[in-house]
Design a protein around this motif. Structure first.
Motif, mmCIF file in Angstrom:
data_model
loop_
_atom_site.group_PDB
_atom_site.id
_atom_site.type_symbol
_atom_site.label_atom_id
_atom_site.label_comp_id
_atom_site.label_asym_id
_atom_site.label_seq_id
_atom_site.Cartn_x
_atom_site.Cartn_y
_atom_site.Cartn_z
ATOM 1 N N PRO A 112 0.790 -1.226 0.000
ATOM 2 C CA PRO A 112 0.000 0.000 0.000
ATOM 3 C C PRO A 112 0.825 1.282 0.000
ATOM 4 O O PRO A 112 0.311 2.345 -0.341
ATOM 5 N N HIS A 113 2.102 1.203 0.380
ATOM 6 C CA HIS A 113 2.959 2.389 0.369
ATOM 7 C C HIS A 113 3.786 2.490 -0.910
ATOM 8 O O HIS A 113 4.531 3.445 -1.088
ATOM 9 N N ASP A 114 3.662 1.497 -1.788
ATOM 10 C CA ASP A 114 4.442 1.462 -3.026
ATOM 11 C C ASP A 114 3.471 1.570 -4.191
ATOM 12 O O ASP A 114 2.960 0.567 -4.691
ATOM 13 N N LEU A 115 3.211 2.803 -4.601
ATOM 14 C CA LEU A 115 2.181 3.072 -5.592
ATOM 15 C C LEU A 115 2.783 3.390 -6.954
ATOM 16 O O LEU A 115 3.916 3.857 -7.061
ATOM 17 N N VAL A 116 2.014 3.143 -7.993
ATOM 18 C CA VAL A 116 2.383 3.540 -9.348
ATOM 19 C C VAL A 116 1.121 4.058 -10.023
ATOM 20 O O VAL A 116 0.013 3.573 -9.766
ATOM 21 N N THR A 117 1.282 5.065 -10.863
ATOM 22 C CA THR A 117 0.137 5.653 -11.551
ATOM 23 C C THR A 117 0.386 5.678 -13.053
ATOM 24 O O THR A 117 1.504 5.448 -13.524
ATOM 25 N N ASP A 118 -0.662 6.004 -13.780
ATOM 26 C CA ASP A 118 -0.498 6.171 -15.226
ATOM 27 C C ASP A 118 0.497 7.285 -15.535
ATOM 28 O O ASP A 118 1.200 7.234 -16.548
ATOM 29 N N ALA A 119 0.585 8.273 -14.663
ATOM 30 C CA ALA A 119 1.554 9.355 -14.874
ATOM 31 C C ALA A 119 2.980 8.821 -14.808
ATOM 32 O O ALA A 119 3.826 9.207 -15.622
ATOM 33 N N ASP A 120 3.272 7.938 -13.849
ATOM 34 C CA ASP A 120 4.600 7.321 -13.759
ATOM 35 C C ASP A 120 4.939 6.587 -15.057
ATOM 36 O O ASP A 120 6.012 6.781 -15.644
ATOM 37 N N ARG A 121 4.024 5.727 -15.474
ATOM 38 C CA ARG A 121 4.299 4.881 -16.629
ATOM 39 C C ARG A 121 4.465 5.695 -17.905
ATOM 40 O O ARG A 121 5.402 5.482 -18.688
ATOM 41 N N ARG A 122 3.556 6.634 -18.116
ATOM 42 C CA ARG A 122 3.573 7.376 -19.377
ATOM 43 C C ARG A 122 4.718 8.385 -19.421
ATOM 44 O O ARG A 122 5.331 8.583 -20.480
ATOM 45 N N ALA A 123 5.040 9.006 -18.292
ATOM 46 C CA ALA A 123 6.172 9.937 -18.267
ATOM 47 C C ALA A 123 7.483 9.182 -18.495
ATOM 48 O O ALA A 123 8.381 9.675 -19.189
ATOM 49 N N GLU A 124 7.608 7.992 -17.914
ATOM 50 C CA GLU A 124 8.824 7.207 -18.134
ATOM 51 C C GLU A 124 8.951 6.804 -19.593
ATOM 52 O O GLU A 124 10.049 6.856 -20.173
ATOM 53 N N GLN A 125 7.858 6.423 -20.209
ATOM 54 C CA GLN A 125 7.907 6.063 -21.618
ATOM 55 C C GLN A 125 8.300 7.263 -22.471
ATOM 56 O O GLN A 125 9.119 7.151 -23.399
ATOM 57 N N TYR A 126 7.756 8.422 -22.161
ATOM 58 C CA TYR A 126 8.101 9.654 -22.877
ATOM 59 C C TYR A 126 9.604 9.915 -22.761
ATOM 60 O O TYR A 126 10.291 10.167 -23.767
ATOM 61 N N LEU A 127 10.131 9.834 -21.549
ATOM 62 C CA LEU A 127 11.547 10.120 -21.332
ATOM 63 C C LEU A 127 12.436 9.054 -21.959
ATOM 64 O O LEU A 127 13.519 9.370 -22.481
#
Length: 279
Positions: free
Chosen positions: A49-64
């Motif tokens: 529960p303290h280790d979260l991931v969001t669509d923002a994480d995934r998509r920003a990493e793909q962009y970079l």
């Protein structure tokens, strides 16, 4: 694009601002449109529960990943989310190929809760040596940069970590207990003593920035994932600070460090923190 036989130094002289632009664009395109607008289906748990991931994480990493790879052909990207999907990809940090170390949203918990205390972290390393870093807090529109041997800067102003003021408690940001082993918890208990004012850390990248600015005296962290530490460690170094592991050695971005470790405003403070952790 990097040219044949161009060195990392030459690449940075030509393209450091292009990296900055890529970081800003990733945040503008993929992170900020979701800030305080996340739907339930856009947030997942990884290890708990303290280790979260969001669509923002995934998509920003793909962009970079795409943008940084295009800027430096032949380089590889080690990103937090890609390593979660394929742990073997982390091994690229050990090699001689230039490697981008990326944390798309450092402080995902803060991001999910609508707190502006999160950032995007990018570092460029080669052969285990950190060469440059970018720490961008998009909700605050603040960018800190460092190039080895050329200093650390925040929004264009040079950073000097300085030394802690005498006569007051050392201000130290430290690991959340959920991310420590029993042995590490015992070491970190050494910070709870006279003359020290420990507190739980927030975004690691922003804690490193606070050390580089002289607003925080030191960190004391118990994990070594390179994406959390690489950018900030170089920022602290170039601001005049120092870092040491429990073994009394500088932190190695390639891993196998004796934990916990500290990054501090100056070498004397780093040694003092290690003494407390060893007590």
């Amino acid at each position: 694009m990097i040219e044949d036989k161009e060195t990392i130094d030459e690449f940075l002289a030509r393209h450091a601002t292009d990296v900055e632009e890529a970081v800003r664009k990733a945040a503008a395109a993929e992170i900020m449109p979701r800030f305080r607008r996340l739907a339930a289906h856009e947030v997942d748990q990884k290890s708990g529960p303290h280790d979260l991931v969001t669509d923002a994480d995934r998509r920003a990493e793909q962009y970079l990943t795409e943008a940084l790879g295009a800027l430096l052909p032949g380089s590889v990207v080690v990103g937090e989310e890609a390593v979660h999907a394929n742990p073997a990809s982390y091994e690229a940090i050990q090699g001689d190929t230039p490697v981008w170390i990326v944390d798309p949203v450092d402080g995902t918990r803060q991001f999910v809760h609508g707190d502006p205390g999160f950032c995007t972290l990018v570092a460029l390393a080669q052969g285990g040596v950190l060469r440059a870093s970018w720490t961008y807090a998009p909700a605050q529109d603040r960018l800190a940069t460092a190039v080895r041997g050329q200093g650390a800067f925040l929004d264009g102003a040079r950073l000097h970590a300085g030394v802690p003021e005498t006569g007051r408690d050392l201000r130290i940001a430290t690991s959340h207990p959920d991310y420590t082993t029993d042995e590490q918890k015992q070491a970190l208990l050494g910070l709870w003593t006279d003359g020290v004012a420990p507190r739980a850390c927030g975004s690691a990248g922003l804690e490193y920035l606070a050390v580089a600015r002289g607003e925080l005296d030191a960190t004391a962290f118990s994990w070594e994932a390179a994406w959390d530490h690489a950018a900030g460690l170089l920022l602290v170094e170039e601001a005049g600070g120092a870092h040491l592991t429990l073994a009394g050695e500088p932190f190695r971005v390639t891993g196998h460090n004796t934990l916990p470790f500290t990054a501090a405003r100056d070498a004397a403070t780093a040694r003092r923190v290690v003494e407390l952790l060893s007590a």
